[in-house]
Design an enzyme around this catalytic site. Structure first.
Site, PDB file in Angstrom:
ATOM      1  N   ARG A 198     -37.009  19.228 -37.450  1.00  0.00           N
ATOM      2  CA  ARG A 198     -36.937  20.649 -37.089  1.00  0.00           C
ATOM      3  C   ARG A 198     -35.594  21.011 -36.461  1.00  0.00           C
ATOM      4  O   ARG A 198     -35.507  21.837 -35.549  1.00  0.00           O
ATOM      5  CB  ARG A 198     -38.077  21.031 -36.116  1.00  0.00           C
ATOM      6  CG  ARG A 198     -39.466  20.826 -36.648  1.00  0.00           C
ATOM      7  CD  ARG A 198     -39.778  21.711 -37.845  1.00  0.00           C
ATOM      8  NE  ARG A 198     -41.158  21.551 -38.255  1.00  0.00           N
ATOM      9  CZ  ARG A 198     -41.598  20.625 -39.099  1.00  0.00           C
ATOM     10  NH1 ARG A 198     -40.739  19.780 -39.639  1.00  0.00           N
ATOM     11  NH2 ARG A 198     -42.872  20.532 -39.409  1.00  0.00           N
ATOM     12  N   SER A 248     -45.849  28.075 -36.326  1.00  0.00           N
ATOM     13  CA  SER A 248     -46.062  27.035 -35.317  1.00  0.00           C
ATOM     14  C   SER A 248     -45.113  27.266 -34.145  1.00  0.00           C
ATOM     15  O   SER A 248     -43.902  27.231 -34.309  1.00  0.00           O
ATOM     16  CB  SER A 248     -45.816  25.655 -35.923  1.00  0.00           C
ATOM     17  OG  SER A 248     -46.740  25.398 -36.962  1.00  0.00           O
ATOM     18  N   GLU A 279     -40.656  25.834 -30.637  1.00  0.00           N
ATOM     19  CA  GLU A 279     -40.001  25.740 -31.943  1.00  0.00           C
ATOM     20  C   GLU A 279     -39.162  26.979 -32.267  1.00  0.00           C
ATOM     21  O   GLU A 279     -38.035  26.846 -32.733  1.00  0.00           O
ATOM     22  CB  GLU A 279     -41.051  25.502 -33.037  1.00  0.00           C
ATOM     23  CG  GLU A 279     -40.454  25.111 -34.358  1.00  0.00           C
ATOM     24  CD  GLU A 279     -41.468  24.483 -35.302  1.00  0.00           C
ATOM     25  OE1 GLU A 279     -41.520  24.913 -36.465  1.00  0.00           O
ATOM     26  OE2 GLU A 279     -42.195  23.578 -34.885  1.00  0.00           O
TER      27      GLU A 279
END
Length: 374
Positions: free
Chosen positions: A181, A259, A357
């Site tokens: 990520r 998310s 995130e």
């Protein structure tokens, strides 16, 4: 085959430069946000044109902020910056063999639409990334991933503009320095504007990855319906779409940014110790004696499924997702309060620190890295 499958929407479009703009409807979390100025780019040449004049007028002191589809950002109520919005369109085949096909995709192409399009063409590799919101140009920044696949697995190249030096760069996957990520672009925010992304996709319909969760079972169901013995990439894509639709809210119906928390990666020894108290804890082995733990499971077991601090609460079907129940009214500060409450509660129970995130945008367009910035 004609290499220009879909041409740009205009050969020489007119630069769109708006004054004060409401970005409340331009971020999937539906947070209230007003920006000083927005420049919409539908052609690479427009960026050269804009940058040639940037700094020569009264706006020279305003910083630049790059905003793509708004699916992974937390915007401030007032954004004192010039917002650049890359909306270039087009998909082009650049090379092809019996086993693979190379395509170049412009930054403004909708990501999910791209996945559906490539699978329909018999070009595989992106099917596990179906239904991820956002535009193609933002995908490398986050190195988007789902169900065992990360963008870097198929990415070949990125064409990006380096804003500080006002120069174009053709970057390889190695240049992008991808991680979980993460990427060079994420670590150097507002430094690069991505205009196009190159992918190498395969043509082997027997090659799939369906080992995560219920994907194999659901994909087999789709295959059986079509009279196939084993699932193909199109079955995997439909399975993932079905699973995501069941678990994840549609941002158009219930604002969210996907998310919200990364799955934490902890030492295997710590995970083994946690298993003694929580035998059902969900984890996946990682290199170097590490384990990736399911953040959604941690949040749910902490009693926070559907919890948070109003109007920002976790989704009833997927605790990993924060939802906004006061769209276009709630602000980033509301998100910060809910985030801190969830992170602290999980840490108190499991001694695991959750990390956000989505990208936290400050009022001047810079990026905040403090997990509890308010």
């Amino acid at each position: 085959m004609n290499s220009a499958l879909r041409s740009n929407i205009s050969a020489s479009p007119t630069l769109s430069h708006d004054g004060v703009a409401d970005l409340s409807y331009s971020n999937t979390m539906a947070l209230a946000c007003m920006a000083d100025s927005v420049v919409t780019l539908t052609d690479e040449a427009q960026l050269d044109e804009f940058m040639a004049y940037y700094g020569q007028d009264t706006e020279q002191s305003k910083p630049l902020f790059v905003l793509s589809g708004g699916s992974n950002v937390l915007l401030p109520a007032k954004l004192n910056a010039i917002v650049l919005r890359p909306q270039m369109r087009g998909i082009q085949v650049t090379a092809q063999t019996d086993s693979y096909i190379d395509i170049e995709v412009m930054a403004g192409e909708n990501w999910h639409d791209l996945v559906v399009y490539t699978v329909a063409q018999g070009w595989y590799g992106l099917e596990n990334l179906a239904l991820i919101p956002g535009l193609t140009g933002a995908a490398p920044i986050q190195n988007i991933g789902a169900y065992g696949v990360q963008l870097e697995d198929c990415l070949q190249s990125v064409r990006a503009y380096h804003l500080p030096s006002q120069t174009w760069h053709d970057l390889t996957a190695a240049d992008c320095a991808f991680d979980y990520r993460d990427s060079m672009f994420k670590r150097q925010p507002n430094t690069w504007l991505i205009s196009r992304v190159g992918f190498r996709l395969h043509t082997d319909a027997t090659k799939i990855l369906a080992s995560y969760g219920d994907v194999q079972t659901v994909a087999q169901g789709y295959a059986t319906q079509q009279g196939r013995i084993k699932p193909t990439p199109i079955d995997v894509m439909h399975a993932i779409i079905e699973i995501r639709q069941q678990k994840l809210p549609d941002p158009k119906q219930l604002p969210n940014c996907g998310s919200f928390f990364q799955n934490p990666i902890i030492p295997q020894a710590q995970f083994t110790k946690l298993q003694l108290s929580y035998p059902a804890i969900v984890g996946y082995p990682m290199p170097e004696a590490m384990t990736k733990v399911a953040a959604g499971w941690l949040i749910e077991q902490a009693g926070l499924k559907g919890g948070g601090i109003e109007p920002i609460v976790t989704h009833q079907q997927q605790a990993l997702v924060l939802t906004n129940h006061a769209p276009y009214i709630a602000t980033k500060q509301d998100v910060a309060a809910a985030q801190k409450y969830i992170v602290d509660t999980v840490y108190d129970k499991f001694s695991i620190q959750l990390s956000r995130e989505p990208v936290w945008v400050n009022a001047d367009g810079s990026i905040g890295y403090d997990e509890h910035v308010v």
